[in-house]
Design an enzyme around this catalytic site. Structure first.
Site, PDB file in Angstrom:
ATOM      1  N   GLY A  95       0.836  -1.212   0.000  1.00 29.08           N
ATOM      2  CA  GLY A  95       0.000   0.000   0.000  1.00 29.08           C
ATOM      3  C   GLY A  95       0.859   1.244   0.000  1.00 29.08           C
ATOM      4  N   ASN A  96       0.254   2.380   0.297  1.00 26.73           N
ATOM      5  CA  ASN A  96       1.015   3.626   0.405  1.00 26.73           C
ATOM      6  C   ASN A  96       0.384   4.511   1.485  1.00 26.73           C
ATOM      7  OD1 ASN A  96      -0.995   5.474  -0.874  1.00 26.73           O
ATOM      8  ND2 ASN A  96      -0.639   4.100  -2.618  1.00 26.73           N
ATOM      9  N   HIS A  97       0.959   5.680   1.686  1.00 28.10           N
ATOM     10  CA  HIS A  97       0.571   6.505   2.834  1.00 28.10           C
ATOM     11  C   HIS A  97      -0.598   7.455   2.579  1.00 28.10           C
ATOM     12  CE1 HIS A  97       3.964   5.075   5.084  1.00 28.10           C
ATOM     13  NE2 HIS A  97       4.790   5.396   4.097  1.00 28.10           N
ATOM     14  N   ALA A 116      -3.913   7.707  -4.937  1.00 26.20           N
ATOM     15  CA  ALA A 116      -2.555   7.180  -5.086  1.00 26.20           C
ATOM     16  C   ALA A 116      -2.698   5.677  -5.366  1.00 26.20           C
ATOM     17  CB  ALA A 116      -1.755   7.435  -3.818  1.00 26.20           C
TER      18      ALA A 116
END
Ligand code: PMT
Length: 402
Positions: free
Chosen positions: A210-212, A278
């Site tokens: 995943g990402n932030h 994102a």
């Protein structure tokens, strides 16, 4: 237009306060959610119980209850940020003066000073007070702050005099706000798709890539677009942010494939699409059926490319549709963003360069550069994501909508 709208009704100390009971009733009937805040003097004219019963919400008039030792207080900032719009009716000459000077000696004025939403004020006072140069100047000053003045009507006044100064009737207040909001709703009748947040790409039943991204930027865009009158469809990844506006149609998704499917389907009927999510560029080629056990050896996971949602929409966009992408770049930012703009057939790209001073993932603030197809840049300095969202939408309305 009132369905789901959060209206904070401010009532001050005038005999016209009795009309606020009818105003509250009309707003509730029209589908608005209403909270009433009184000035202390308003309680001499109308009871909190009446307005609480009509509004279906507690009525507040002080920062804290002096008889309650528990230390609980009424948070003026929360109340102000809750509201989609504030109507101060009746607004006495005393309150108008305090609003102009920034005096904050009661809860209603604290709410007013903290508000970011449109504010309407409907004065009520005797004819000579209404005509007085101080009142005229205060009204002009409040209009110069961007607030909206609902003129008083003519007729018999409480003093027995005849003339201007009667608070507008509740039906007139509602009609005034409706007309004004329509003019200030450049996106009325438009349908907007917005995607937001991260995607999670499953490795096994308990792990993911995943990402932030928190989703805050996209949620702010959705809320601002809705406030400008658009019908908003928000495809939302598993971040922490969610919209407070219940008129926004939220489609929850987890992976890039799910986000792609939802966006492709919704896009067909849209006037505008803004892709702020994102999206993970890669996903594991295969999701393990069971939790992967530690083997004592290195683990290699083969990643395959996810669909590029923005590019897919760019390939099928029709003439009347406006497509806006985001670009998150850490080096060679402007040339890379321009390349993405053309490659993905966008009308506008919003360049985000993450920085520790408060832009990018997770922050409540952002700083971006807007780049159009003519490759001209327009910088939006660091400010709240809500303000950035509003400016992006203003730019779309002013430059990209026919
Ligand atoms: O959610 P927040 O915490 O508020 O943070 C906001 C944000 C930093 C995520 C946001 O402002 C932002 O910059 N979003 C774009 C992030 C990104 O993935 O940029 P990119 O340069 O990798 O992608 C370019 C564009 O293609 C983006 O519109 C992206 O949504 C889209 N894309 C990318 C990959 C992919 N597989 N499909 C896509 O549609």
């Amino acid at each position: 237009m009132w369905r789901g709208k959060k209206v904070l009704l401010g009532v001050t100390g005038s005999i016209a306060a009795y009309k606020t009971t009818f105003l509250t009733r009309l707003l509730i009937k029209a589908g608005a959610e209403v909270k009433v805040v009184l000035s202390p003097a308003a309680r001499d004219f109308v009871t909190p119980l009446t307005l609480a019963t009509l509004s279906k919400n507690p009525v507040l008039w002080e920062y804290f209850d002096s008889e309650d030792d528990s230390g609980t207080w009424n948070n003026h900032v929360e109340l102000a940020l809750w509201a989609d719009l504030i109507i101060i009716a009746p607004a006495t000459s005393n309150t108008l003066g305090k609003m102009v000077s920034g005096t904050c000696d009661n809860l209603l004025l604290g709410v007013y000073m903290s508000a970011k939403c449109p504010i309407y004020f409907a004065p009520a006072m005797d004819l000579d007070m209404y005509r007085h140069p101080a009142t005229r100047e205060n009204i002009q000053k409040l209009q110069s702050f961007g607030h909206h003045f609902i003129p008083a009507g003519k007729g018999e006044l409480a003093s027995g005099l005849e003339g201007e100064g009667r608070m507008a009737e509740p039906e007139e207040i509602i009609a005034f706000v409706e007309e004004d909001m329509n003019i200030r709703s450049p996106l009325k009748g438009k349908k907007i798709l917005i995607n937001a947040g991260p995607t999670h790409e499953a490795i096994d039943p308990v792990r993911f890539i995943g990402n932030h991204s928190s989703g805050k930027m996209g949620v702010a865009l959705a809320e601002q677009a809705s406030a400008l009158g658009a019908q908003v469809f928000l495809v939302l990844g598993p971040g922490s942010a969610r919209p407070g506006d219940s008129t926004i149609e939220v489609h929850d998704v987890v992976s890039a494939d799910e986000m792609n499917e939802a966006c492709q389907e919704i896009f067909t009927n849209m006037d505008i699409a803004i892709l702020s999510a994102a999206v993970a560029d890669y996903k594991p080629a295969k999701k393990a059926d069971q939790k992967i056990k530690k083997s004592g050896d290195n683990l290699e996971i083969l990643l395959v490319e996810n669909p590029d949602i923005l590019r897919g929409l760019g390939e099928r966009k029709s003439d009347g549709q406006v497509l806006v992408g985001f670009a998150l770049e850490t080096q060679n930012a402007v040339p890379n963003a321009i390349q993405k703009l053309h490659k993905k057939n966008c009308d506008l790209i919003v360049l985000n360069t993450p920085s520790e001073k408060g832009s990018g993932f997770g922050y409540d603030t952002n700083e971006v550069i807007l780049i159009g197809r003519d490759e001209k840049t327009h910088t939006l300095e660091l400010k709240s994501k809500s303000e950035i969202a509003k400016e992006i939408l203003d730019h779309i309305c002013n430059h990209l909508l026919a």
